[in-house]
Design a protein around this motif. Structure first.
Motif, mmCIF file in Angstrom:
data_model
loop_
_atom_site.group_PDB
_atom_site.id
_atom_site.type_symbol
_atom_site.label_atom_id
_atom_site.label_comp_id
_atom_site.label_asym_id
_atom_site.label_seq_id
_atom_site.Cartn_x
_atom_site.Cartn_y
_atom_site.Cartn_z
ATOM 1 N N SER A 41 8.405 -3.232 -1.619
ATOM 2 C CA SER A 41 7.332 -3.074 -2.611
ATOM 3 C C SER A 41 5.970 -2.811 -1.968
ATOM 4 O O SER A 41 5.006 -2.499 -2.667
ATOM 5 C CB SER A 41 7.249 -4.331 -3.493
ATOM 6 O OG SER A 41 6.943 -5.475 -2.690
ATOM 7 N N PHE A 42 5.898 -2.935 -0.651
ATOM 8 C CA PHE A 42 4.609 -2.752 0.031
ATOM 9 C C PHE A 42 4.252 -1.276 0.084
ATOM 10 O O PHE A 42 5.054 -0.431 0.483
ATOM 11 C CB PHE A 42 4.671 -3.314 1.448
ATOM 12 C CG PHE A 42 3.395 -3.140 2.223
ATOM 13 C CD1 PHE A 42 2.314 -3.977 1.986
ATOM 14 C CD2 PHE A 42 3.264 -2.137 3.168
ATOM 15 C CE1 PHE A 42 1.127 -3.825 2.683
ATOM 16 C CE2 PHE A 42 2.086 -1.979 3.879
ATOM 17 C CZ PHE A 42 1.018 -2.827 3.629
ATOM 18 N N ASP A 43 3.030 -0.957 -0.324
ATOM 19 C CA ASP A 43 2.550 0.425 -0.310
ATOM 20 C C ASP A 43 1.257 0.490 0.500
ATOM 21 O O ASP A 43 0.197 0.066 0.041
ATOM 22 C CB ASP A 43 2.293 0.912 -1.736
ATOM 23 C CG ASP A 43 1.911 2.392 -1.759
ATOM 24 O OD1 ASP A 43 1.834 3.018 -0.679
ATOM 25 O OD2 ASP A 43 1.683 2.915 -2.873
ATOM 26 N N PRO A 44 1.323 1.019 1.729
ATOM 27 C CA PRO A 44 0.130 1.069 2.584
ATOM 28 C C PRO A 44 -0.950 2.015 2.075
ATOM 29 O O PRO A 44 -2.081 1.982 2.535
ATOM 30 C CB PRO A 44 0.680 1.540 3.934
ATOM 31 C CG PRO A 44 1.932 2.274 3.590
ATOM 32 C CD PRO A 44 2.502 1.583 2.389
ATOM 33 N N GLY A 45 -0.592 2.873 1.096
ATOM 34 C CA GLY A 45 -1.552 3.830 0.585
ATOM 35 C C GLY A 45 -2.517 3.260 -0.439
ATOM 36 O O GLY A 45 -3.545 3.860 -0.729
ATOM 37 N N THR A 46 -2.207 2.073 -0.961
ATOM 38 C CA THR A 46 -3.082 1.462 -1.949
ATOM 39 C C THR A 46 -4.231 0.733 -1.267
ATOM 40 O O THR A 46 -4.205 0.467 -0.061
ATOM 41 C CB THR A 46 -2.293 0.470 -2.824
ATOM 42 O OG1 THR A 46 -1.821 -0.599 -1.990
ATOM 43 C CG2 THR A 46 -1.105 1.157 -3.480
ATOM 44 N N THR A 47 -5.235 0.386 -2.071
ATOM 45 C CA THR A 47 -6.387 -0.342 -1.544
ATOM 46 C C THR A 47 -5.976 -1.707 -1.001
ATOM 47 O O THR A 47 -6.403 -2.120 0.085
ATOM 48 C CB THR A 47 -7.456 -0.535 -2.642
ATOM 49 O OG1 THR A 47 -7.844 0.752 -3.142
ATOM 50 C CG2 THR A 47 -8.671 -1.258 -2.084
ATOM 51 N N VAL A 48 -5.114 -2.389 -1.762
ATOM 52 C CA VAL A 48 -4.636 -3.702 -1.323
ATOM 53 C C VAL A 48 -3.809 -3.578 -0.050
ATOM 54 O O VAL A 48 -3.976 -4.349 0.904
ATOM 55 C CB VAL A 48 -3.809 -4.384 -2.437
ATOM 56 C CG1 VAL A 48 -3.200 -5.679 -1.932
ATOM 57 C CG2 VAL A 48 -4.671 -4.634 -3.654
ATOM 58 N N GLY A 49 -2.917 -2.601 -0.037
ATOM 59 C CA GLY A 49 -2.076 -2.394 1.142
ATOM 60 C C GLY A 49 -2.891 -2.067 2.376
ATOM 61 O O GLY A 49 -2.633 -2.580 3.469
ATOM 62 N N ASN A 50 -3.901 -1.217 2.215
ATOM 63 C CA ASN A 50 -4.764 -0.847 3.330
ATOM 64 C C ASN A 50 -5.565 -2.051 3.834
ATOM 65 O O ASN A 50 -5.770 -2.222 5.043
ATOM 66 C CB ASN A 50 -5.714 0.265 2.899
ATOM 67 C CG ASN A 50 -6.527 0.800 4.063
ATOM 68 O OD1 ASN A 50 -5.995 1.252 5.062
ATOM 69 N ND2 ASN A 50 -7.840 0.740 3.918
ATOM 70 N N SER A 51 -6.003 -2.910 2.916
ATOM 71 C CA SER A 51 -6.750 -4.113 3.297
ATOM 72 C C SER A 51 -5.862 -5.063 4.095
ATOM 73 O O SER A 51 -6.302 -5.654 5.096
ATOM 74 C CB SER A 51 -7.283 -4.819 2.056
ATOM 75 O OG SER A 51 -8.190 -3.993 1.352
ATOM 76 N N ILE A 52 -4.617 -5.213 3.638
ATOM 77 C CA ILE A 52 -3.669 -6.081 4.355
ATOM 78 C C ILE A 52 -3.433 -5.555 5.767
ATOM 79 O O ILE A 52 -3.429 -6.319 6.747
ATOM 80 C CB ILE A 52 -2.340 -6.183 3.587
ATOM 81 C CG1 ILE A 52 -2.557 -6.934 2.269
ATOM 82 C CG2 ILE A 52 -1.276 -6.873 4.436
ATOM 83 C CD1 ILE A 52 -1.352 -6.948 1.369
ATOM 84 N N LEU A 53 -3.248 -4.239 5.888
ATOM 85 C CA LEU A 53 -3.047 -3.633 7.217
ATOM 86 C C LEU A 53 -4.249 -3.897 8.121
ATOM 87 O O LEU A 53 -4.093 -4.237 9.299
ATOM 88 C CB LEU A 53 -2.823 -2.126 7.078
ATOM 89 C CG LEU A 53 -1.467 -1.654 6.546
ATOM 90 C CD1 LEU A 53 -1.460 -0.139 6.404
ATOM 91 C CD2 LEU A 53 -0.347 -2.096 7.472
ATOM 92 N N SER A 54 -5.449 -3.742 7.569
ATOM 93 C CA SER A 54 -6.665 -3.933 8.367
ATOM 94 C C SER A 54 -6.774 -5.365 8.873
ATOM 95 O O SER A 54 -7.086 -5.607 10.041
ATOM 96 C CB SER A 54 -7.899 -3.579 7.532
ATOM 97 O OG SER A 54 -7.874 -2.215 7.153
ATOM 98 N N VAL A 55 -6.501 -6.322 7.976
ATOM 99 C CA VAL A 55 -6.592 -7.735 8.365
ATOM 100 C C VAL A 55 -5.577 -8.055 9.456
ATOM 101 O O VAL A 55 -5.888 -8.710 10.462
ATOM 102 C CB VAL A 55 -6.373 -8.650 7.143
ATOM 103 C CG1 VAL A 55 -6.230 -10.101 7.584
ATOM 104 C CG2 VAL A 55 -7.533 -8.511 6.168
#
Length: 220
Positions: free
Chosen positions: A52-66
């Motif tokens: 269910s993880f989508d790196p293209g979304t704002t939430v997904g991108n924020s999680i990747l950054s953290v």
């Protein structure tokens, strides 16, 4: 040549000019490229674990950054820690605590007396030196190491590890303090010295109660 082909060639000539080609170039910095590559790799990894993880979304991108910031921070801390340990070991390997044979010939009680005298005169660097030499000599007296003029504190640390790992770890810290004040020109206050003296004296009492001296073994 047809009008279509002529116009097409003209268009290709225009697009090949430098001012147009610049738009096709990757103008990101090296750090930006590395960050994007890591983000892409981590995004694929997380997506393979969590469907269910989508790196293209704002939430997904924020999680990747953290996650990336935490990983890079841990790597930086790890590298700094390794470098510091390496530098400390090099320091221990190079310097001999006994600078002359006379210092080695004294017994530890004499070094303690000299350390106390220097402490009274507020000469805490010299007091620290003789306090540490007394510690080395009682370790030698109790057969925990063999004191020699050519040996470094790393040699002594290595010997102690074979006898008492807890003592060896504390010795390592005491040796670092001794070398920073003796060779590193670190300023030492009366409070610093009193704490250092107390730590060494506690170990000296414990060693005297636990281990036999050369004399006691010889008498048996």
């Amino acid at each position: 040549m047809s009008s279509y082909q002529s116009k097409r060639e003209q268009l290709n000539d225009i697009l090949s000019n430098k001012e147009y080609q610049v738009y096709y170039q990757d103008n990101r910095s090296l750090l930006d490229r590395i960050w994007d590559k890591l983000s892409e790799w981590l995004g694929k990894l997380l997506k393979s674990i969590f469907q269910s993880f989508d790196p293209g979304t704002t939430v997904g991108n924020s999680i990747l950054s953290v996650i990336l910031i935490v990983i890079l921070g841990a790597l930086i801390i790890g590298v700094v820690a390794i470098v510091m340990i390496f530098l400390r070991k090099r320091r221990l390997k190079k310097l001999q605590p006994f600078s002359s044979s006379n210092q080695l010939e004294w017994d530890y009680q004499r070094h303690l007396a000299v350390a106390s005298q220097y402490a009274m005169e507020k000469e805490f660097r010299l007091a620290t030196r003789h306090q540490f030499l007394a510690f080395l000599l009682i370790l030698d007296d109790r057969n925990l190491l063999l004191a020699r003029l050519w040996k470094t504190n790393w040699d002594y640390y290595d010997e102690l590890k074979q006898k008492d790992i807890t003592l060896a770890r504390d010795f390592y810290q005491l040796a670092l303090f001794f070398e920073k004040t003796t060779y590193g020109e670190q300023q030492i206050s009366e409070e610093d010295f009193n704490q250092y003296q107390n730590n060494i004296e506690q170990w000296m009492k414990a060693i005297a109660q636990t281990y036999q001296s050369h004399t006691e073994i010889g008498e048996r």
